[in-house]
Enzyme design. Structure first.
Site, mmCIF file in Angstrom:
data_model
loop_
_atom_site.group_PDB
_atom_site.id
_atom_site.type_symbol
_atom_site.label_atom_id
_atom_site.label_comp_id
_atom_site.label_asym_id
_atom_site.label_seq_id
_atom_site.Cartn_x
_atom_site.Cartn_y
_atom_site.Cartn_z
ATOM 1 N N GLY A 1 -51.016 3.101 -19.481
ATOM 2 C CA GLY A 1 -52.378 2.887 -18.755
ATOM 3 C C GLY A 1 -51.970 1.671 -17.975
ATOM 4 C CB SER B 1 -48.158 11.057 -17.569
ATOM 5 O OG SER B 1 -47.786 10.823 -16.036
ATOM 6 C CD GLU C 1 -37.388 6.018 -19.907
ATOM 7 O OE1 GLU C 1 -37.342 7.355 -20.473
ATOM 8 O OE2 GLU C 1 -38.286 5.710 -19.016
ATOM 9 C CD GLU D 1 -43.421 5.398 1.440
ATOM 10 O OE1 GLU D 1 -43.531 5.340 0.554
ATOM 11 O OE2 GLU D 1 -43.388 6.405 2.113
HETATM 12 C C1 LIG Z 1 -46.601 12.528 -11.466
HETATM 13 C C2 LIG Z 1 -47.233 11.229 -11.781
HETATM 14 C C3 LIG Z 1 -47.312 10.556 -13.149
HETATM 15 C C4 LIG Z 1 -47.907 9.255 -13.055
HETATM 16 N N1 LIG Z 1 -47.729 8.735 -14.505
HETATM 17 C C5 LIG Z 1 -48.452 7.443 -14.492
HETATM 18 C C6 LIG Z 1 -48.797 7.062 -15.702
HETATM 19 O O1 LIG Z 1 -48.378 7.515 -16.772
HETATM 20 N N2 LIG Z 1 -49.157 5.688 -15.882
HETATM 21 C C7 LIG Z 1 -49.615 5.050 -14.745
HETATM 22 O O2 LIG Z 1 -50.017 3.952 -15.050
HETATM 23 N N3 LIG Z 1 -49.165 5.514 -13.715
HETATM 24 C C8 LIG Z 1 -48.739 6.680 -13.459
HETATM 25 N N4 LIG Z 1 -48.499 7.326 -12.001
HETATM 26 C C9 LIG Z 1 -49.062 6.291 -10.914
HETATM 27 C C10 LIG Z 1 -48.077 5.792 -10.226
HETATM 28 O O3 LIG Z 1 -47.303 4.752 -10.917
HETATM 29 C C11 LIG Z 1 -48.297 5.537 -8.637
HETATM 30 O O4 LIG Z 1 -48.945 6.529 -8.154
HETATM 31 C C12 LIG Z 1 -47.632 4.756 -7.768
HETATM 32 O O5 LIG Z 1 -47.246 3.540 -8.423
HETATM 33 C C13 LIG Z 1 -48.216 4.490 -6.543
HETATM 34 O O6 LIG Z 1 -49.376 3.857 -6.404
HETATM 35 P P1 LIG Z 1 -50.757 4.626 -5.836
HETATM 36 O O7 LIG Z 1 -50.636 6.153 -5.973
HETATM 37 O O8 LIG Z 1 -51.896 3.739 -6.174
HETATM 38 O O9 LIG Z 1 -50.325 4.278 -4.359
HETATM 39 P P2 LIG Z 1 -50.617 3.153 -3.385
HETATM 40 O O10 LIG Z 1 -50.127 1.706 -3.979
HETATM 41 O O11 LIG Z 1 -52.025 3.043 -2.887
HETATM 42 O O12 LIG Z 1 -49.698 3.612 -2.145
HETATM 43 C C14 LIG Z 1 -50.187 4.203 -1.089
HETATM 44 C C15 LIG Z 1 -49.123 4.518 -0.034
HETATM 45 O O13 LIG Z 1 -48.886 3.131 0.586
HETATM 46 C C16 LIG Z 1 -47.510 2.876 0.209
HETATM 47 N N5 LIG Z 1 -47.312 1.329 0.090
HETATM 48 C C17 LIG Z 1 -47.913 0.655 -0.981
HETATM 49 N N6 LIG Z 1 -47.696 -0.565 -0.727
HETATM 50 C C18 LIG Z 1 -46.582 -0.766 0.317
HETATM 51 C C19 LIG Z 1 -45.929 -1.725 0.499
HETATM 52 N N7 LIG Z 1 -46.150 -3.043 0.074
HETATM 53 N N8 LIG Z 1 -44.904 -1.528 1.564
HETATM 54 C C20 LIG Z 1 -44.634 -0.309 2.118
HETATM 55 N N9 LIG Z 1 -45.627 0.815 1.613
HETATM 56 C C21 LIG Z 1 -46.385 0.631 0.799
HETATM 57 C C22 LIG Z 1 -46.969 3.565 -0.642
HETATM 58 O O14 LIG Z 1 -45.518 3.718 -0.535
HETATM 59 C C23 LIG Z 1 -47.675 5.027 -0.691
HETATM 60 O O15 LIG Z 1 -47.050 5.607 0.258
HETATM 61 C C24 LIG Z 1 -47.991 8.509 -11.885
HETATM 62 C C25 LIG Z 1 -47.898 8.896 -10.521
HETATM 63 C C26 LIG Z 1 -47.425 10.389 -10.519
HETATM 64 C C27 LIG Z 1 -47.297 10.852 -8.999
#
Ligand SMILES: Cc1cc2nc3c(=O)[nH]c(=O)nc-3n(C[C@H](O)[C@H](O)[C@H](O)COP(=O)(O)OP(=O)(O)OC[C@H]3O[C@@H](n4cnc5c(N)ncnc54)[C@H](O)[C@@H]3O)c2cc1C
Length: 395
Positions: free
Chosen positions: A130, A164, A247, A379
């Site tokens: 989480g 997840s 890992e 990114e």
């Molecule tokens: C299949 C899957 C499983 C997952 N499982 C887990 C889980 O078990 N537990 C958990 O906690 N999370 C989980 N996640 C979440 C995952 O860690 C986040 O989706 C990821 O860190 C991106 O965060 P966000 O989705 O909030 O996107 P944001 O951070 O809002 O990003 C949106 C866009 O902006 C870009 N961006 C953001 N900041 C920057 C920057 N500084 N410079 C350039 N570009 C930038 C990003 O690359 C992206 O394209 C999972 C995600 C997926 C897809």
């Protein structure tokens, strides 16, 4: 024989015995699965993972005093490789086995290790992670979930997302803010939350593949006892960063074995497509893409071996992992795009088709869209490479 040669010979003996066991055990498991095996099905994945644990294939690297097998990293790598090679899917308690267990072994109190490790070893307790929130993903330090002091522990309130396996998990490690006055990274704590506690609500999110592997999780006045704080209060950031590195060395192994398997499937598809008169295997478009992917597969295997060698030497984790993550996730998307090109219109019907190879590739194509996002977006990985490998100024 030198010490290294003896170790390599021992690894090879281990590999042969493991391969023989896996091949017969997995074939028996598949035959016994009611209604036909589907390695994408979460119940199937969990049941196979239970079988592995019941047969002593968990806790491979843990110390013996906690029920582990104390195997060296080279042999854990052999396990990951052979397990993927036999075609068995990854389990649903990946986070418990791969992230939480080593974190507990490193940061947990003796009582916490005794309480939580047996549940992971037997697979009785599935864990989820989480961290992410609607306003905190790439910028994880913006976590707003709050853990306020309450009698004997904390009262947890907040909203996590993309968690997840949360709907299958008995426990969740949560990054929560315990000191709102401290600077962003310093006021966070790492809590081992019981998902069966009153006030925990889980809502699965349906994905492009049709499955719901991740969820939204809501915490509303959830009581977390003080003994479920891992490490010290407000040290959560340090623990979360260390957890992400445990890992290293083995994470990509099953993914790269699968990459090579899919590459062979795509080649077979190209030859078949030739026979059907679709995009011919001899066309420049197919040949160029396939050649590039074959090179990717080879280079990725070398990068993975280098990471394993570094982890075995005890080198600290570096930014090279970001380069492997981008390379693997983007090449995997290109590989599966090629499979779609070769399947043509049949891709639309593949899910219900009698061809398990086509169905598997289409499913993998849909899933692969997430691979450039999870565990740090492309990114963010590029930012790490720019700043830490190339020495460019911070964005
Ligand atoms: C299949 C899957 C499983 C997952 N499982 C887990 C889980 O078990 N537990 C958990 O906690 N999370 C989980 N996640 C979440 C995952 O860690 C986040 O989706 C990821 O860190 C991106 O965060 P966000 O989705 O909030 O996107 P944001 O951070 O809002 O990003 C949106 C866009 O902006 C870009 N961006 C953001 N900041 C920057 C920057 N500084 N410079 C350039 N570009 C930038 C990003 O690359 C992206 O394209 C999972 C995600 C997926 C897809």
């Amino acid at each position: 024989m030198t010490q290294m040669e003896t170790a390599a010979a021992d690894d090879e003996t281990f590999r042969q015995a493991l391969r023989a066991w896996l091949e017969s055990a997995y074939a028996r498991f598949v035959r016994g699965w009611p209604g036909g095996a589907d390695p994408r099905n979460l119940d199937f994945r969990r049941a196979w993972e239970d079988t592995l644990c019941a047969n002593g294939w968990s806790g491979l690297g843990w110390p013996r005093e906690y029920g582990g097998r104390a195997l060296p990293l080279s042999r854990q790598a052999v396990f990951h490789e052979e397990h993927a090679r036999c075609g068995a899917p990854l389990g649903v308690n990946l986070i418990g086995h791969g992230i939480l267990a080593p974190t507990l072994l490193h940061f947990g109190s003796e009582a916490q290790k005794r309480r939580f490790l047996p549940g992971i070893l037997s697979n009785r307790e599935v864990w989820c992670q989480g961290y992410s929130e609607p306003g905190a993903g790439s910028d994880l330090a913006s976590v707003r979930t709050r853990a306020e002091p309450a009698q004997g522990g904390y009262l947890l309130n907040g909203h996590k997302i993309w968690t997840s396996f949360a709907d299958r998990a008995q426990r969740c490690f949560v990054l929560a803010r315990t000191d709102p006055q401290a600077s962003r990274h310093k006021g966070l704590s790492f809590l081992l939350v019981d998902m069966r506690s009153p006030g925990v609500r889980v809502e699965p999110i349906r994905q492009l593949t049709g499955e719901a592997e991740f969820c939204e999780v809501f915490f509303e006045n959830v009581r977390v006892p003080r003994e479920d704080l891992l490490g010290e209060e407000n040290q959560g950031w340090k623990i979360a960063m260390a957890a992400a590195s445990f890992e290293r060395g083995t994470y990509f192994i099953p993914r790269l074995v699968r990459f090579a398997q899919e590459l062979r499937q795509v080649r077979a598809l190209a030859l078949r497509a030739d026979a059907y008169g679709r995009v011919p295997a001899s066309s420049a478009a197919v040949r160029h893409r396939w050649a590039r992917l074959a090179a990717d597969s080879h280079v990725l295997a070398l990068k993975s071996q280098r990471a394993l060698a570094g982890a075995m030497r005890g080198d600290p984790p570096g930014p090279e992992g970001s380069s492997t993550k981008i390379h693997w996730s983007e090449a995997h998307q290109r590989l599966l795009e090629l499979s779609l090109l070769l399947l043509g219109d049949d891709a639309c019907l593949a899910d219900g088709s009698a061809d398990p190879c086509a169905a598997g590739l289409v499913h993998a194509y849909l899933w692969s869209r997430a691979e450039t996002i999870l565990a740090g977006t492309s990114e963010i990985q590029r930012n790490i490479i720019a700043e830490q490998m190339l020495g460019l100024p911070k964005a």
